[in-house]
Write a protein that holds these residues in place. Sequence first.
Motif, mmCIF file in Angstrom:
data_model
loop_
_atom_site.group_PDB
_atom_site.id
_atom_site.type_symbol
_atom_site.label_atom_id
_atom_site.label_comp_id
_atom_site.label_asym_id
_atom_site.label_seq_id
_atom_site.Cartn_x
_atom_site.Cartn_y
_atom_site.Cartn_z
ATOM 1 N N LEU A 165 0.873 -1.170 0.000
ATOM 2 C CA LEU A 165 0.000 0.000 0.000
ATOM 3 C C LEU A 165 0.911 1.221 0.000
ATOM 4 N N ALA A 166 1.055 1.833 -1.167
ATOM 5 C CA ALA A 166 2.114 2.830 -1.323
ATOM 6 C C ALA A 166 1.666 4.140 -1.934
ATOM 7 N N GLY A 167 0.410 4.419 -1.990
ATOM 8 C CA GLY A 167 0.056 5.615 -2.730
ATOM 9 C C GLY A 167 -1.080 6.432 -2.181
ATOM 10 N N LYS A 183 5.044 9.460 0.434
ATOM 11 C CA LYS A 183 5.927 8.668 1.308
ATOM 12 C C LYS A 183 6.612 7.536 0.561
ATOM 13 N N ALA A 184 5.958 7.001 -0.451
ATOM 14 C CA ALA A 184 6.548 5.897 -1.213
ATOM 15 C C ALA A 184 7.877 6.291 -1.841
ATOM 16 N N PHE A 220 9.131 2.401 -1.164
ATOM 17 C CA PHE A 220 8.390 1.349 -1.863
ATOM 18 C C PHE A 220 9.327 0.277 -2.412
ATOM 19 N N ASN A 221 10.541 0.649 -2.808
ATOM 20 C CA ASN A 221 11.506 -0.351 -3.284
ATOM 21 C C ASN A 221 11.920 -1.291 -2.163
ATOM 22 N N ALA A 222 12.119 -0.745 -0.978
ATOM 23 C CA ALA A 222 12.493 -1.583 0.165
ATOM 24 C C ALA A 222 11.386 -2.586 0.460
ATOM 25 N N ARG A 223 10.132 -2.144 0.432
ATOM 26 C CA ARG A 223 9.003 -3.047 0.687
ATOM 27 C C ARG A 223 8.883 -4.083 -0.426
#
Length: 71
Positions: A15-17, A27-28, A38-41
Amino acid sequence: MDEVIAVFRMVGAILAGGESRRFGSPKAFAKQNGVYFFNARLKRCVHLSKNYILSAIRRLWHAFNKKQAKK
């Protein structure tokens, strides 16, 4: 009696947006140690499943394509 074998496929969800009104920017795309959140997740999700869903508001879709995760 025959045994029933259930096969489950795990799908990761990121959930990134959201609007990030209080944060001030998406925040992403904030970075920690030089890596987008978001890349780390996504990297964690890929280790758990080959299938994942990235949920983001429409106006950010193009930005995810530009900042595509490196596998």
